[in-house]
Enzyme design. Structure first.
Site, PDB file in Angstrom:
ATOM      1  N   GLU A  98      57.782  63.087  77.861  1.00 44.50           N
ATOM      2  CA  GLU A  98      57.083  63.845  78.907  1.00 44.50           C
ATOM      3  C   GLU A  98      57.443  63.204  80.248  1.00 44.50           C
ATOM      4  OE1 GLU A  98      54.676  66.386  79.518  1.00 44.50           O
ATOM      5  OE2 GLU A  98      54.761  65.567  81.552  1.00 44.50           O
ATOM      6  N   CYS A 108      56.146  79.586  76.644  1.00 49.32           N
ATOM      7  CA  CYS A 108      55.214  80.325  77.505  1.00 49.32           C
ATOM      8  C   CYS A 108      55.983  81.316  78.383  1.00 49.32           C
ATOM      9  CB  CYS A 108      54.397  79.362  78.366  1.00 49.32           C
ATOM     10  SG  CYS A 108      55.394  78.328  79.432  1.00 49.32           S
ATOM     11  N   ASP A 147      57.949  72.374  73.626  1.00 51.69           N
ATOM     12  CA  ASP A 147      56.887  73.122  74.329  1.00 51.69           C
ATOM     13  C   ASP A 147      57.169  73.021  75.830  1.00 51.69           C
ATOM     14  OD1 ASP A 147      54.606  74.465  75.054  1.00 51.69           O
ATOM     15  OD2 ASP A 147      53.214  72.918  74.388  1.00 51.69           O
ATOM     16  N   TYR A 178      58.317  67.546  75.686  1.00 56.10           N
ATOM     17  CA  TYR A 178      57.395  68.094  76.679  1.00 56.10           C
ATOM     18  C   TYR A 178      55.961  67.938  76.141  1.00 56.10           C
ATOM     19  CZ  TYR A 178      61.850  70.272  77.867  1.00 56.10           C
ATOM     20  OH  TYR A 178      63.167  70.482  78.139  1.00 56.10           O
ATOM     21  N   GLN A 185      45.776  72.314  77.798  1.00 55.97           N
ATOM     22  CA  GLN A 185      45.800  73.766  77.583  1.00 55.97           C
ATOM     23  C   GLN A 185      44.455  74.367  77.962  1.00 55.97           C
ATOM     24  OE1 GLN A 185      48.420  75.486  76.780  1.00 55.97           O
ATOM     25  NE2 GLN A 185      49.832  74.029  75.853  1.00 55.97           N
TER      26      GLN A 185
HETATM   27  N1  SAH Z   1      52.690  70.115  74.694  1.00 52.81           N
HETATM   28  C1  SAH Z   1      51.704  69.882  75.714  1.00 52.81           C
HETATM   29  C2  SAH Z   1      52.180  70.203  77.139  1.00 52.81           C
HETATM   30  C3  SAH Z   1      52.971  71.453  77.349  1.00 52.81           C
HETATM   31  S1  SAH Z   1      53.192  71.920  79.038  1.00 52.81           S
HETATM   32  C4  SAH Z   1      50.429  70.643  75.403  1.00 52.81           C
HETATM   33  O1  SAH Z   1      50.421  71.521  74.548  1.00 52.81           O
HETATM   34  O2  SAH Z   1      49.397  70.340  75.988  1.00 52.81           O
HETATM   35  C5  SAH Z   1      54.810  71.355  79.425  1.00 52.81           C
HETATM   36  C6  SAH Z   1      54.894  69.893  79.774  1.00 52.81           C
HETATM   37  O3  SAH Z   1      56.251  69.611  80.119  1.00 52.81           O
HETATM   38  C7  SAH Z   1      54.071  69.472  81.000  1.00 52.81           C
HETATM   39  O4  SAH Z   1      53.227  68.404  80.627  1.00 52.81           O
HETATM   40  C8  SAH Z   1      55.132  69.002  82.016  1.00 52.81           C
HETATM   41  O5  SAH Z   1      54.716  67.897  82.793  1.00 52.81           O
HETATM   42  C9  SAH Z   1      56.289  68.617  81.128  1.00 52.81           C
HETATM   43  N2  SAH Z   1      57.652  68.637  81.715  1.00 52.81           N
HETATM   44  C10 SAH Z   1      58.117  69.473  82.673  1.00 52.81           C
HETATM   45  N3  SAH Z   1      59.438  69.248  82.885  1.00 52.81           N
HETATM   46  C11 SAH Z   1      59.815  68.269  82.025  1.00 52.81           C
HETATM   47  C12 SAH Z   1      61.071  67.603  81.755  1.00 52.81           C
HETATM   48  N4  SAH Z   1      62.194  67.945  82.407  1.00 52.81           N
HETATM   49  N5  SAH Z   1      61.084  66.658  80.806  1.00 52.81           N
HETATM   50  C13 SAH Z   1      59.963  66.317  80.118  1.00 52.81           C
HETATM   51  N6  SAH Z   1      58.759  66.902  80.340  1.00 52.81           N
HETATM   52  C14 SAH Z   1      58.678  67.870  81.284  1.00 52.81           C
END
Ligand code: SAH
Length: 455
Positions: free
Chosen positions: A336, A411, A384, A315, A286
């Site tokens: 993830e 977001c 997320d 995620y 972030q």
């Molecule tokens: N919760 C974390 C990341 C949020 S961003 C934080 O707060 O830092 C969203 C994340 O979802 C990213 O890391 C991206 O790589 C992942 N992502 C995107 N598509 C996805 C999917 N279909 N399945 C699992 N993860 C996914």
């Protein structure tokens, strides 16, 4: 066919009626909407039409006859033109209201008016908050320059104060620019697809102060790469890691898949709410550390963990939410899609002595189906997701997993509202107001948290 009431290069006196979700003023000529940069509701302007397509057009302000009370005066036009700070001309309290209002409006359109939205939690200092910068590099008058591109164009604007990023990042950038000039490294030329440096990516730990520099190059060739890295580290003692990332594609994507450590450590370290994180060049982290801590605290507060719960962090990136909550839960599962991020997540669990967090590399839609089939019964699911929101398959598996509580960090309010519609029609109810947090001051991005429970 309907006539388009305006033509390119015509001028109209209009009054701005609304602000689009991108932060552009909206004015109408015979019901035909014109989107206008740097124009706020209530302002009467002379607008010059730049582009007129079938259903809407773009115009620029030639003259503004009055200022909205919400207008922030004495701003710099470069930030608006480059899209770095598209809401910079709106006073900060109005920015916060604008973000809250957007979620409200989308709920209203989806007939979900019973769901309320709390005022946006903003920053005390809504500038210089980004811990990461990705700066394009080009030649200007035979000299390597760092800067930004004008929106909707390929015109490069050299820039030295980026307004919303950590000021130390701006200083390190100046040093890198000087070193690259001394070594006579040419910048990338997009049209000819030659030259060397495409972007400079800089990350700085908000608490640790450790800086990671990544020089993104067109090919593997970076003459004197090691010496350049050493020079940068010599001039900036806080730079602890210098990478070369190779991106040979003709693309707007910044980083390529191939990278090489030129000097220093493989990762930088930082923390969020006292939990340590090691961060690799391509891992998601972030960008606004102070607000992220508030968001994770809010997640913990609303999750109300007693130490007995099983929790899914969907995620999960490098495991930031999982690891923030692990100490208050029985078992945490993170999923993830990026394998490198999961490597970081596992390393971060070990770094903090956390043993009750398990991380899976998979698409959430597939992992959720597997967990449902295996009969996993989580008490809480934290979502997320990226801007596209939750896949239908994830929503359907969630109904099988039957968590008592869902905490949805979003977001993108448009996909949030779509997903809330599904969840509230399928046995969940929103408890309390949606809480927006301003993760990206001066921009139009809207981040929020919604808590749901099974009725
Ligand atoms: N919760 C974390 C990341 C949020 S961003 C934080 O707060 O830092 C969203 C994340 O979802 C990213 O890391 C991206 O790589 C992942 N992502 C995107 N598509 C996805 C999917 N279909 N399945 C699992 N993860 C996914």
């Amino acid at each position: 066919m309907k006539e388009i009431p305006v033509e390119k290069n015509q001028e109209f006196e209009v009054t701005v009626e609304d602000l689009s979700y991108q932060g552009r003023g909206v004015a109408k000529v015979d019901h035909y909407p014109l989107f206008i940069d740097d124009a706020l509701p209530g302002e009467k302007i002379l607008a010059h039409v730049m582009k007129a397509s079938r259903n809407y057009g773009f115009a620029k302000v030639v003259k503004r006859y009055n200022d909205s009370p919400d207008r922030q005066l004495n701003t710099e036009s470069a930030y608006l033109q480059t899209g770095i700070a598209p809401l910079q001309h709106l006073k900060y309290d109005a920015q916060l209201r604008f973000k809250q209002g957007q979620i409200k409006e989308l709920l209203h359109k989806a007939h979900l008016d019973q769901i309320t939205v709390a005022p946006t939690q903003g920053m005390a200092e809504p500038l210089h908050y980004r811990n990461k910068a990705q700066i394009p590099v080009r030649m200007v008058n035979d000299q390597l320059e760092t800067g930004f591109f004008r929106q909707r164009s390929h015109q490069f604007v050299p820039m030295h104060d980026f307004l919303i990023q950590d000021p130390r990042i701006d200083q390190v950038l100046e040093v890198i620019q000087t070193v690259l000039r001394e070594f006579e490294v040419p910048a990338y030329n997009e049209r000819q697809h030659n030259g060397v440096i495409r972007h400079i990516v800089i990350r700085r730990g908000h608490y640790s102060g450790q800086v990671m520099v990544t020089l993104v190059t067109r090919s593997r060739k970076l003459p004197a790469g090691k010496q350049i890295a050493q020079q940068i580290m010599e001039h900036c003692s806080d730079v602890v890691s210098v990478y070369q990332n190779i991106n040979s594609a003709k693309t707007n994507v910044i980083m390529g898949r191939d990278e090489k450590l030129l000097a220093g450590k493989a990762q930088i370290e930082d923390q969020l709410n006292g939990i340590k994180f090691a961060i690799s060049p391509r891992s998601f982290f972030q960008v606004n550390s102070l607000q992220t801590e508030k968001i994770y605290q809010y997640v913990a507060q609303t999750a109300k963990l007693s130490g007995e719960e099983t929790l899914i962090d969907a995620y999960c990136g490098i495991g930031t939410i999982s690891l923030s909550l692990a100490k208050q839960a029985k078992q945490v599962y993170g999923v993830e899609i990026v394998a490198d991020a999961i490597e970081d997540a596992k390393r971060n669990a070990a770094l903090n002595g956390i043993t009750n967090a398990e991380f899976k590399v998979a698409a959430a839609e597939e992992q959720f189906a597997k967990w449902a089939k295996a009969g996993l019964k989580p008490d809480i699911v934290v979502f997320d997701p990226p801007r596209k929101g939750l896949e239908t398959k994830v929503l359907e598996s969630t109904l099988q997993l039957m968590p008592q509580k869902i905490v949805y960090v979003s977001c993108n309010p448009a996909t949030l509202v779509r997903d809330l519609k599904f969840l509230t029609e399928n046995g969940y109810q929103v408890t309390g107001p949606i809480q927006p947090f301003d993760q990206f001051p001066q921009t139009n991005h809207v981040e929020s948290i919604t808590v749901l429970s099974r009725s």
